[in-house]
Design a protein around this motif. Structure first.
Motif, PDB file in Angstrom:
ATOM      1  N   THR A  71       0.807  -1.217   0.000  1.00  0.00           N
ATOM      2  CA  THR A  71       0.000   0.000   0.000  1.00  0.00           C
ATOM      3  C   THR A  71       0.836   1.262   0.000  1.00  0.00           C
ATOM      4  N   GLY A  72       2.115   1.159  -0.257  1.00  0.00           N
ATOM      5  CA  GLY A  72       2.956   2.343  -0.296  1.00  0.00           C
ATOM      6  C   GLY A  72       4.262   2.126   0.423  1.00  0.00           C
ATOM      7  N   CYS A  73       4.900   3.227   0.806  1.00  0.00           N
ATOM      8  CA  CYS A  73       6.225   3.163   1.420  1.00  0.00           C
ATOM      9  C   CYS A  73       6.235   3.889   2.762  1.00  0.00           C
ATOM     10  N   LEU A  74       6.882   3.274   3.731  1.00  0.00           N
ATOM     11  CA  LEU A  74       7.105   3.868   5.039  1.00  0.00           C
ATOM     12  C   LEU A  74       8.547   4.339   5.128  1.00  0.00           C
ATOM     13  N   VAL A  75       8.751   5.613   5.428  1.00  0.00           N
ATOM     14  CA  VAL A  75      10.088   6.180   5.581  1.00  0.00           C
ATOM     15  C   VAL A  75      10.309   6.467   7.062  1.00  0.00           C
ATOM     16  N   VAL A  76      11.325   5.828   7.630  1.00  0.00           N
ATOM     17  CA  VAL A  76      11.620   5.971   9.061  1.00  0.00           C
ATOM     18  C   VAL A  76      12.887   6.798   9.227  1.00  0.00           C
ATOM     19  N   ILE A  77      12.770   7.919   9.912  1.00  0.00           N
ATOM     20  CA  ILE A  77      13.903   8.808  10.158  1.00  0.00           C
ATOM     21  C   ILE A  77      14.245   8.753  11.641  1.00  0.00           C
ATOM     22  N   ILE A 284      11.452   5.517  -4.650  1.00  0.00           N
ATOM     23  CA  ILE A 284       9.988   5.465  -4.661  1.00  0.00           C
ATOM     24  C   ILE A 284       9.454   5.815  -6.046  1.00  0.00           C
ATOM     25  N   ARG A 285       9.988   6.863  -6.644  1.00  0.00           N
ATOM     26  CA  ARG A 285       9.492   7.321  -7.939  1.00  0.00           C
ATOM     27  C   ARG A 285       9.791   6.327  -9.067  1.00  0.00           C
ATOM     28  N   SER A 286      10.827   5.529  -8.885  1.00  0.00           N
ATOM     29  CA  SER A 286      11.200   4.567  -9.936  1.00  0.00           C
ATOM     30  C   SER A 286      10.233   3.400 -10.036  1.00  0.00           C
ATOM     31  N   GLY A 287       9.370   3.231  -9.033  1.00  0.00           N
ATOM     32  CA  GLY A 287       8.470   2.084  -9.027  1.00  0.00           C
ATOM     33  C   GLY A 287       9.160   0.780  -8.714  1.00  0.00           C
ATOM     34  N   ALA A 288      10.232   0.850  -7.926  1.00  0.00           N
ATOM     35  CA  ALA A 288      11.029  -0.344  -7.612  1.00  0.00           C
ATOM     36  C   ALA A 288      10.435  -1.188  -6.495  1.00  0.00           C
ATOM     37  N   GLY A 289       9.244  -0.862  -6.032  1.00  0.00           N
ATOM     38  CA  GLY A 289       8.590  -1.685  -5.020  1.00  0.00           C
ATOM     39  C   GLY A 289       9.058  -1.431  -3.606  1.00  0.00           C
ATOM     40  N   ALA A 290       9.487  -0.190  -3.301  1.00  0.00           N
ATOM     41  CA  ALA A 290       9.960   0.128  -1.958  1.00  0.00           C
ATOM     42  C   ALA A 290       8.808   0.104  -0.956  1.00  0.00           C
ATOM     43  N   ARG A 291       9.029  -0.565   0.163  1.00  0.00           N
ATOM     44  CA  ARG A 291       8.047  -0.579   1.249  1.00  0.00           C
ATOM     45  C   ARG A 291       8.578   0.127   2.491  1.00  0.00           C
ATOM     46  N   VAL A 292       9.866  -0.046   2.751  1.00  0.00           N
ATOM     47  CA  VAL A 292      10.477   0.560   3.938  1.00  0.00           C
ATOM     48  C   VAL A 292      11.788   1.208   3.533  1.00  0.00           C
ATOM     49  N   ALA A 293      12.004   2.439   3.982  1.00  0.00           N
ATOM     50  CA  ALA A 293      13.278   3.119   3.769  1.00  0.00           C
ATOM     51  C   ALA A 293      13.685   3.784   5.085  1.00  0.00           C
ATOM     52  N   ASP A 400       3.148   5.657  24.393  1.00  0.00           N
ATOM     53  CA  ASP A 400       4.079   4.602  23.996  1.00  0.00           C
ATOM     54  C   ASP A 400       4.415   4.760  22.517  1.00  0.00           C
ATOM     55  N   TYR A 401       5.695   4.763  22.202  1.00  0.00           N
ATOM     56  CA  TYR A 401       6.097   4.946  20.803  1.00  0.00           C
ATOM     57  C   TYR A 401       5.572   3.846  19.894  1.00  0.00           C
ATOM     58  N   ARG A 402       5.278   2.665  20.466  1.00  0.00           N
ATOM     59  CA  ARG A 402       4.738   1.578  19.661  1.00  0.00           C
ATOM     60  C   ARG A 402       3.312   1.876  19.198  1.00  0.00           C
ATOM     61  N   ASP A 403       2.601   2.720  19.954  1.00  0.00           N
ATOM     62  CA  ASP A 403       1.279   3.150  19.499  1.00  0.00           C
ATOM     63  C   ASP A 403       1.406   4.006  18.242  1.00  0.00           C
ATOM     64  N   VAL A 404       2.443   4.847  18.209  1.00  0.00           N
ATOM     65  CA  VAL A 404       2.681   5.665  17.015  1.00  0.00           C
ATOM     66  C   VAL A 404       3.039   4.772  15.831  1.00  0.00           C
ATOM     67  N   LEU A 405       4.055   3.931  16.016  1.00  0.00           N
ATOM     68  CA  LEU A 405       4.528   3.089  14.920  1.00  0.00           C
ATOM     69  C   LEU A 405       3.475   2.081  14.484  1.00  0.00           C
ATOM     70  N   GLY A 406       2.747   1.534  15.452  1.00  0.00           N
ATOM     71  CA  GLY A 406       1.720   0.550  15.130  1.00  0.00           C
ATOM     72  C   GLY A 406       0.641   1.120  14.226  1.00  0.00           C
ATOM     73  N   GLU A 407       0.183   2.335  14.542  1.00  0.00           N
ATOM     74  CA  GLU A 407      -0.834   2.956  13.692  1.00  0.00           C
ATOM     75  C   GLU A 407      -0.301   3.244  12.296  1.00  0.00           C
ATOM     76  N   VAL A 408       0.931   3.746  12.233  1.00  0.00           N
ATOM     77  CA  VAL A 408       1.512   4.090  10.936  1.00  0.00           C
ATOM     78  C   VAL A 408       1.702   2.839  10.084  1.00  0.00           C
ATOM     79  N   VAL A 409       2.253   1.782  10.664  1.00  0.00           N
ATOM     80  CA  VAL A 409       2.489   0.547   9.913  1.00  0.00           C
ATOM     81  C   VAL A 409       1.169  -0.090   9.485  1.00  0.00           C
ATOM     82  N   GLY A 410       0.210  -0.101  10.387  1.00  0.00           N
ATOM     83  CA  GLY A 410      -1.068  -0.703  10.058  1.00  0.00           C
ATOM     84  C   GLY A 410      -1.741  -0.017   8.882  1.00  0.00           C
ATOM     85  N   ARG A 411      -1.695   1.307   8.880  1.00  0.00           N
ATOM     86  CA  ARG A 411      -2.353   2.067   7.809  1.00  0.00           C
ATOM     87  C   ARG A 411      -1.531   2.062   6.519  1.00  0.00           C
ATOM     88  N   ARG A 412      -0.221   2.282   6.633  1.00  0.00           N
ATOM     89  CA  ARG A 412       0.592   2.428   5.431  1.00  0.00           C
ATOM     90  C   ARG A 412       0.896   1.107   4.757  1.00  0.00           C
TER      91      ARG A 412
END
Length: 436
Positions: A71-77, A284-293, A400-412
């Motif tokens: 469903t797209g790409c998640l970028v973790v900084i 991402i723009r190349s369409g290379a199938g990126a899910r996590v960066a 809890d930071y896992r609440d943040v990441l959990g929502e983002v991963v679940g949706r993205r």
């Protein structure tokens, strides 16, 4: 100080030219007789293959076309060093904040306004259009399950996705396990160091930059293509881990060459962080199938010199973060709708300014979420900064930071609650509403 550039003499240049000609003639002789592994090594290309493989950090090769479920790409900084959340997401009108921060307090009148009495540091102004569009969420008082003011322990806990006694693999590795196989570029870390969050058996690679994915000593496109073809033939049918590494490396180099030709629709600021985001946008723009960066930005351990709006470490660091993110989101264009960025840092800083104009290691920090699918605004529990609320002088970790990441991963990335329970073992979900 004056720096003098020494120009090579004519005889040195001639020697270099002769050496290059000798190497070219040697390769041509080897090509004429066909390639064997022995000739590959004799031509100096064995080192090239090893170098090519060493540019990638990977374990298992099981790639295919991008999954229809992606469903797209998640970028973790990761903002390493312990970001001072009270300087990034500022409760500008809170009298307890103003009293504790003194000369390093950020005036409410200068903030990039958000809701609930908060605003972003003025150096975040490049992201103001995204804030106004409802594409930026901020969660204050974010923490790991274990209170630790040790950089190593807090980072390790956060990147493993659990408490000190939890899982040993990285949380992103477990995410990738749940999403299933993908392309060579389904998970990539930019900058040359593999983050702890990707540690495990999953398929991920780490590169310094897209341009570094190349065949050593083969800058000419003709030689590059012929070398890659030769490497593929040499290792076809060979049951050895090196053959898998060679296959991955060849595929990555071929794909990276097409990525490098993509031009950006905007100008990125200078610096390694901005360059890494530019490469992620290309992937991402190349369409290379990126899910996590993944990408890191260090420099947040500000025990001294946080500064004011006109000088200091904070205004420089926040400016670098915001300007690079603004360029990145602009560069993505419509693809921002399927890209979500989340920032993490190991802990926040203490509420009280120290004697050196900085802030020491604390507890509750802040996490930003921006891009596609985000529900803008300030999220989560916030109890204020009254002395009776503080946790040993720190912002309490009420979210809890896992609440943040959990929502983002679940949706993205489309993970179910059951899959998220595998990603974050022992975690009980508390909805925050960072994603729409």
């Amino acid at each position: 100080m004056t720096t003098t550039t020494r120009v090579p003499s004519a005889d040195v240049l001639q020697a270099r030219a002769e050496q290059q000609e000798h190497e070219t003639q040697t390769r041509e002789r080897l090509w004429e007789k066909g390639f064997t592994r022995r000739r590959l090594l004799a031509g100096g290309m064995g080192v090239g293959v090893a170098t090519l493989g060493s540019q990638l950090v990977t374990t298992r090769v099981a790639y295919g076309a991008p999954s229809a479920a992606a469903t797209g790409c998640l970028v973790v900084i990761f903002l390493r060093g312990g970001l001072d959340g009270l300087s990034l997401l500022v409760p500008g009108t809170d009298p307890d904040y103003l009293a504790a921060r003194g000369s390093i307090a950020v005036p409410a009148s200068r903030l990039v306004a958000m809701d609930r009495g908060f605003g972003l540091h003025p150096a975040m102004a490049p992201l103001a259009p995204l804030v106004a569009a409802g594409k930026v969420a901020a969660v204050p008082a974010v923490s790991t399950p274990d209170l630790s003011r040790s950089h190593f322990q807090a980072q390790d806990c956060l990147e493993r996705g659990g408490s000190a006694t939890g899982a040993q693999t990285g949380w992103l590795d477990r995410v990738l396990e749940q999403t299933g196989p993908g392309t060579t570029f389904r998970a990539v870390a930019l900058g040359g160091l593999s983050p702890r969050s990707l540690a495990g058996d999953g398929t991920a690679m780490t590169v310094g930059s897209i341009s570094s994915l190349s065949v050593p000593s083969a800058t000419d496109p003709q030689w590059r293509g012929r070398t890659l073809d030769a490497v593929r033939r040499l290792y076809t049918g060979v049951d050895d881990p090196v053959s898998l590494q060679a296959a991955l490396a060849c595929d990555a180099v071929t794909t990276a060459a097409s990525m490098s030709s993509l031009t950006s629709s905007t100008t990125y600021p200078a610096g390694d962080f901005a360059s890494a985001l530019k490469d992620i946008a290309r992937i991402i723009r190349s369409g290379a199938g990126a899910r996590v960066a993944c990408v890191d930005l260090g420099g947040w351990d500000m025990h001294t010199g946080i500064g004011t709006l006109d000088w200091g470490d904070m205004v420089r660091q926040v400016g670098a973060l915001a300007s690079a993110l603004a360029a990145f989101t602009t560069d993505l264009g419509p693809l921002l709708d399927t890209t979500t960025v989340v920032t993490m840092s190991e802990f926040g800083r203490r509420v009280q300014k120290n004697a050196s104009g900085g802030a020491d290691h604390g507890h509750g920090g802040v996490s930003l979420v921006l891009g596609g699918g985000v529900s803008g605004g300030v999220k989560g529990r916030w109890l204020g900064l009254a002395p009776s609320v503080l946790d040993q002088g720190d912002v309490p970790g009420t979210n809890d930071y896992r609440d943040v990441l959990g929502e983002v991963v679940g949706r993205r990335l489309g993970l179910s609650d059951g899959q998220l329970a595998t990603v974050f073992p022992g975690w009980s979900r508390t909805p925050l509403g960072v994603m729409a």
